[in-house]
Design a protein around this motif. Sequence first.
Motif, PDB file in Angstrom:
ATOM      1  N   GLU A  72       0.572  -1.109   0.014  1.00 49.93           N
ATOM      2  CA  GLU A  72      -0.135   0.021  -0.155  1.00 49.93           C
ATOM      3  C   GLU A  72       0.854   1.296  -0.042  1.00 49.93           C
ATOM      4  N   LYS A  73       0.496   2.156  -0.715  1.00 49.75           N
ATOM      5  CA  LYS A  73       0.834   3.630  -0.580  1.00 49.75           C
ATOM      6  C   LYS A  73       0.873   4.036   0.532  1.00 49.75           C
ATOM      7  N   ARG A  74       2.174   4.817   0.967  1.00 43.88           N
ATOM      8  CA  ARG A  74       1.985   5.685   2.367  1.00 43.88           C
ATOM      9  C   ARG A  74       1.689   7.092   2.057  1.00 43.88           C
ATOM     10  N   VAL A  75       0.554   7.472   2.875  1.00 44.05           N
ATOM     11  CA  VAL A  75       0.151   8.882   2.877  1.00 44.05           C
ATOM     12  C   VAL A  75       0.319   9.531   4.175  1.00 44.05           C
ATOM     13  N   VAL A  76       0.968  10.845   4.197  1.00 40.82           N
ATOM     14  CA  VAL A  76       0.863  11.506   5.376  1.00 40.82           C
ATOM     15  C   VAL A  76       0.082  12.777   5.345  1.00 40.82           C
ATOM     16  N   LEU A  77      -0.606  12.864   6.362  1.00 38.01           N
ATOM     17  CA  LEU A  77      -1.279  14.059   6.645  1.00 38.01           C
ATOM     18  C   LEU A  77      -0.828  14.907   7.729  1.00 38.01           C
ATOM     19  N   TYR A  78      -0.586  15.839   7.466  1.00 39.62           N
ATOM     20  CA  TYR A  78       0.293  17.015   8.334  1.00 39.62           C
ATOM     21  C   TYR A  78      -0.915  17.838   8.753  1.00 39.62           C
ATOM     22  N   THR A  79      -1.134  18.004  10.421  1.00 41.42           N
ATOM     23  CA  THR A  79      -2.402  18.541  10.839  1.00 41.42           C
ATOM     24  C   THR A  79      -2.049  19.382  12.110  1.00 41.42           C
ATOM     25  N   LYS A  80      -3.328  19.601  12.530  1.00 38.28           N
ATOM     26  CA  LYS A  80      -3.080  20.234  14.173  1.00 38.28           C
ATOM     27  C   LYS A  80      -4.602  20.273  14.439  1.00 38.28           C
ATOM     28  N   LEU A  81      -4.550  20.489  15.811  1.00 42.56           N
ATOM     29  CA  LEU A  81      -5.836  20.241  16.402  1.00 42.56           C
ATOM     30  C   LEU A  81      -6.816  21.562  16.023  1.00 42.56           C
ATOM     31  N   HIS A  82      -7.966  21.443  16.159  1.00 38.95           N
ATOM     32  CA  HIS A  82      -8.848  22.622  15.896  1.00 38.95           C
ATOM     33  C   HIS A  82      -8.898  23.060  14.510  1.00 38.95           C
ATOM     34  N   CYS A  83      -8.786  22.323  13.510  1.00 36.96           N
ATOM     35  CA  CYS A  83      -8.393  22.512  12.211  1.00 36.96           C
ATOM     36  C   CYS A  83      -9.516  22.157  11.236  1.00 36.96           C
ATOM     37  N   PRO A  84     -10.778  22.891  11.019  1.00 38.71           N
ATOM     38  CA  PRO A  84     -11.649  22.514  10.197  1.00 38.71           C
ATOM     39  C   PRO A  84     -11.001  21.934   8.564  1.00 38.71           C
ATOM     40  N   LEU A  85     -10.017  22.467   8.036  1.00 38.18           N
ATOM     41  CA  LEU A  85      -9.733  22.018   6.823  1.00 38.18           C
ATOM     42  C   LEU A  85      -8.780  20.736   6.847  1.00 38.18           C
ATOM     43  N   CYS A  86      -8.384  20.432   8.169  1.00 37.07           N
ATOM     44  CA  CYS A  86      -7.456  19.078   8.261  1.00 37.07           C
ATOM     45  C   CYS A  86      -8.378  18.277   8.464  1.00 37.07           C
ATOM     46  N   ASP A  87      -9.705  18.578   9.157  1.00 40.73           N
ATOM     47  CA  ASP A  87     -10.751  17.572   9.373  1.00 40.73           C
ATOM     48  C   ASP A  87     -11.363  17.110   7.912  1.00 40.73           C
ATOM     49  N   ASP A  88     -11.671  18.166   7.081  1.00 43.45           N
ATOM     50  CA  ASP A  88     -12.002  17.942   5.716  1.00 43.45           C
ATOM     51  C   ASP A  88     -11.163  16.939   4.896  1.00 43.45           C
ATOM     52  N   ALA A  89      -9.621  17.330   5.070  1.00 47.43           N
ATOM     53  CA  ALA A  89      -8.779  16.579   4.408  1.00 47.43           C
ATOM     54  C   ALA A  89      -8.875  15.293   4.996  1.00 47.43           C
ATOM     55  N   HIS A  90      -8.946  14.871   6.257  1.00 50.55           N
ATOM     56  CA  HIS A  90      -8.831  13.673   6.772  1.00 50.55           C
ATOM     57  C   HIS A  90     -10.157  12.603   6.205  1.00 50.55           C
ATOM     58  N   LYS A  91     -11.253  13.398   6.152  1.00 49.33           N
ATOM     59  CA  LYS A  91     -12.404  12.770   5.831  1.00 49.33           C
ATOM     60  C   LYS A  91     -12.316  12.278   4.032  1.00 49.33           C
ATOM     61  N   LEU A  92     -11.726  13.358   3.497  1.00 44.89           N
ATOM     62  CA  LEU A  92     -11.589  13.002   1.958  1.00 44.89           C
ATOM     63  C   LEU A  92     -10.436  11.928   1.807  1.00 44.89           C
ATOM     64  N   LEU A  93      -9.554  11.688   2.604  1.00 43.31           N
ATOM     65  CA  LEU A  93      -8.624  10.573   2.502  1.00 43.31           C
ATOM     66  C   LEU A  93      -9.342   9.102   2.857  1.00 43.31           C
ATOM     67  N   GLN A  94      -9.982   9.254   3.716  1.00 42.98           N
ATOM     68  CA  GLN A  94     -10.840   8.157   4.343  1.00 42.98           C
ATOM     69  C   GLN A  94     -11.934   7.854   3.057  1.00 42.98           C
ATOM     70  N   LYS A  95     -12.367   8.805   2.226  1.00 43.29           N
ATOM     71  CA  LYS A  95     -13.271   8.434   1.207  1.00 43.29           C
ATOM     72  C   LYS A  95     -12.450   7.660   0.023  1.00 43.29           C
ATOM     73  N   LEU A  96     -11.305   8.483  -0.258  1.00 41.36           N
ATOM     74  CA  LEU A  96     -10.519   7.919  -1.126  1.00 41.36           C
ATOM     75  C   LEU A  96     -10.061   6.437  -0.769  1.00 41.36           C
ATOM     76  N   GLN A  97      -9.984   6.089   0.272  1.00 42.55           N
ATOM     77  CA  GLN A  97      -9.553   4.736   0.795  1.00 42.55           C
ATOM     78  C   GLN A  97     -10.741   3.485   0.540  1.00 42.55           C
ATOM     79  N   LEU A  98     -11.666   4.045   0.520  1.00 46.02           N
ATOM     80  CA  LEU A  98     -12.634   3.181  -0.178  1.00 46.02           C
ATOM     81  C   LEU A  98     -12.541   2.520  -1.542  1.00 46.02           C
ATOM     82  N   GLU A  99     -11.751   3.358  -2.290  1.00 45.78           N
ATOM     83  CA  GLU A  99     -11.666   2.930  -3.731  1.00 45.78           C
ATOM     84  C   GLU A  99     -10.122   2.648  -4.145  1.00 45.78           C
TER      85      GLU A  99
END
Length: 81
Positions: A3-30
């Motif tokens: 599997e490919k390795r994806v790193v998500l650099y983030t911080k607490l209380h970051c709505p854009l980070c939350d959106d990015a994580h949800k997007l990655l989880q969605k992409l993991q489905l395919e």
Amino acid sequence: MGEKRVVLYTKLHCPLCDDAHKLLQKLQLEIPFHIQTIDIYKDDVLLEKYGLMIPVIEVEGEEIDYGRINEEKVKKALTNF
């Protein structure tokens, strides 16, 4: 090839980070890949490097996108390696 390795650099209380994580989880489905989440506030070097850019998505060591993450850009990176 594993599997490919994806790193998500983030911080607490970051709505854009939350959106990015949800997007990655969605992409993991395919597309199979592993997500590693790193809080930039736990590393001064990363904080200095990415402070104003986060979230930052890195695929196999290459920065792909940051801020408002573009789904097509990330998907392309995941399928082209």
